[in-house]
Design an enzyme around this catalytic site. Structure first.
Site, PDB file in Angstrom:
ATOM      1  N   GLU A 205     -79.822  35.642 -32.223  1.00  0.00           N
ATOM      2  CA  GLU A 205     -80.293  36.784 -31.431  1.00  0.00           C
ATOM      3  C   GLU A 205     -81.820  36.926 -31.499  1.00  0.00           C
ATOM      4  O   GLU A 205     -82.360  37.989 -31.183  1.00  0.00           O
ATOM      5  CB  GLU A 205     -79.616  38.088 -31.891  1.00  0.00           C
ATOM      6  CG  GLU A 205     -78.103  38.073 -31.882  1.00  0.00           C
ATOM      7  CD  GLU A 205     -77.462  37.893 -30.495  1.00  0.00           C
ATOM      8  OE1 GLU A 205     -78.209  37.813 -29.502  1.00  0.00           O
ATOM      9  OE2 GLU A 205     -76.228  37.819 -30.432  1.00  0.00           O
TER      10      GLU A 205
ATOM     11  N   GLU B  60     -77.210  66.877 -35.627  1.00  0.00           N
ATOM     12  CA  GLU B  60     -78.397  66.097 -36.003  1.00  0.00           C
ATOM     13  C   GLU B  60     -78.717  65.002 -34.979  1.00  0.00           C
ATOM     14  O   GLU B  60     -79.856  64.540 -34.923  1.00  0.00           O
ATOM     15  CB  GLU B  60     -78.235  65.488 -37.404  1.00  0.00           C
ATOM     16  CG  GLU B  60     -77.519  64.159 -37.434  1.00  0.00           C
ATOM     17  CD  GLU B  60     -77.444  63.512 -38.812  1.00  0.00           C
ATOM     18  OE1 GLU B  60     -76.312  63.337 -39.263  1.00  0.00           O
ATOM     19  OE2 GLU B  60     -78.476  63.167 -39.392  1.00  0.00           O
TER      20      GLU B  60
HETATM   21  P1  13P Z   1     -76.322  35.022 -36.139  1.00  0.00           P
HETATM   22  O1  13P Z   1     -75.505  34.559 -37.299  1.00  0.00           O
HETATM   23  O2  13P Z   1     -76.866  33.885 -35.323  1.00  0.00           O
HETATM   24  O3  13P Z   1     -77.401  36.002 -36.573  1.00  0.00           O
HETATM   25  O4  13P Z   1     -75.359  35.803 -35.138  1.00  0.00           O
HETATM   26  C1  13P Z   1     -74.623  36.922 -35.560  1.00  0.00           C
HETATM   27  C2  13P Z   1     -74.393  37.899 -34.473  1.00  0.00           C
HETATM   28  O5  13P Z   1     -74.108  39.041 -34.744  1.00  0.00           O
HETATM   29  C3  13P Z   1     -74.533  37.452 -33.057  1.00  0.00           C
HETATM   30  O6  13P Z   1     -74.554  38.541 -32.185  1.00  0.00           O
HETATM   31 ZN    ZN Z   2     -73.650  40.355 -33.030  1.00  0.00          ZN
END
Ligand code: 13P
Ligand code: ZN
Length: 283
Positions: free
Chosen positions: A117, A170
């Site tokens: 990401e 909140e």
């Molecule tokens: P990564 O292990 O590449 O960080 O991916 C995990 C994830 O949540 C993808 O959306």
């Molecule tokens: Zn994710």
């Protein structure tokens, strides 16, 4: 100074463990990024390694972040393992002068690459930096109640915000600009990064339908606290919806407006529409 001894790195590693113990990081789910300050880069300079010189494509274009350094979790790495083995599971990357490529200058000692990401993290950090240079943390998690709501509520940021706001007084105090919703999209690429960063141009929180959520913050406490606040409100909403589809009473638009002056906030009026129905998720 060693990276692992710095205050920012300790906060980063601790937050990864905290998120795991909240149940937001099954397997390798979720990821975290932090945009380093100049004095922090100076502090760790001798612990960085520029020798390989190997550059990789980010997968998108973030010119406002050119030349900056980021601590990010590794792809496929487990948040759970980070507090005990940070150098194997986390890295620091430096972006090139045009903001299209990165080099790994610390960490991932057993190999690997930054989170899949990375495009979303960097595009979010870029739009956040433009609106407030103090925003440095972007956090992606998979909290169960937020995800569950994406099967129950219309995928509309105004409705999501209003229903979440009504679950805890909140909420509008913590995020008066509300939250946005990205419809289901393929994760890990530029398209979902563009859609998420559009939301983050104005708001601090984006829900990813049937997947999870992104939060930003000026520091680790702010980003974690925002994720925690939204997820807690989502949990209350799921409990209410587990019993009924209608509310007997709730926080009204007039009640919300009464929060503005004492809390020094300005809740966006688009979330305070008059409802014609007490059915949850209907306007
Ligand atoms: P990564 O292990 O590449 O960080 O991916 C995990 C994830 O949540 C993808 O959306
Ligand atoms: Zn994710």
């Amino acid at each position: 100074m060693k990276v692992v001894d710095t205050a920012f790195a300790k906060s980063f590693f601790r937050m990864c463990g905290d998120g795991f113990y909240q149940g937001w990081h099954e397997r390798n789910g979720g990821n975290l990024s932090y945009r380093l300050k100049e004095d922090e880069i100076r502090e760790i300079w001798d612990d960085l390694n520029f020798e390989s010189g190997r550059q990789y494509d980010i997968g998108t274009f973030v010119p406002t972040l050119a030349g900056e350094f980021f601590m990010v979790t590794g792809s496929g790495k487990y948040m759970r393992n980070i507090p005990d083995a940070p150098e194997e599971n986390v890295c620091i990357v430096k972006l090139d002068a045009s903001g299209v490529r990165y080099q790994i200058v610390w960490g991932l000692t057993n190999g690997g690459k930054p989170t899949s990401e990375l495009p979303s993290h960097l595009m979010n950090l870029e739009v956040c930096k433009r609106r407030d240079p103090n925003i440095r943390v972007v956090y992606h998690a998979h909290p169960a109640n937020i995800i569950a709501l994406t099967y129950l509520l219309p995928l509309d940021g105004e409705i999501f915000t209003r229903e979440i706001f009504e679950m805890a007084t909140e909420c509008p105090v913590v995020f008066p600009k509300g939250i946005g919703v990205v419809p289901w999209m393929v994760p890990g690429g530029k398209d979902i990064a563009v859609a998420t960063s559009k939301i983050m141009e104005e708001q601090d929180f984006a829900v990813w339908a049937h997947h999870g959520a992104f939060a930003c913050g000026t520091d680790f406490d702010m980003a974690f606290g925002l994720m925690h606040t939204v997820e807690k409100a989502a949990e209350v909403l799921i409990k209410v919806m587990s019993v009924t589809d209608k509310k007997r009473q709730t926080i009204s638009p007039r009640n919300f407006r009464a929060l503005n002056a004492p809390f020094g906030i300005d809740i966006d009026e688009r979330f305070l529409y008059d409802k014609k129905s007490n059915v949850i998720g209907e306007r």
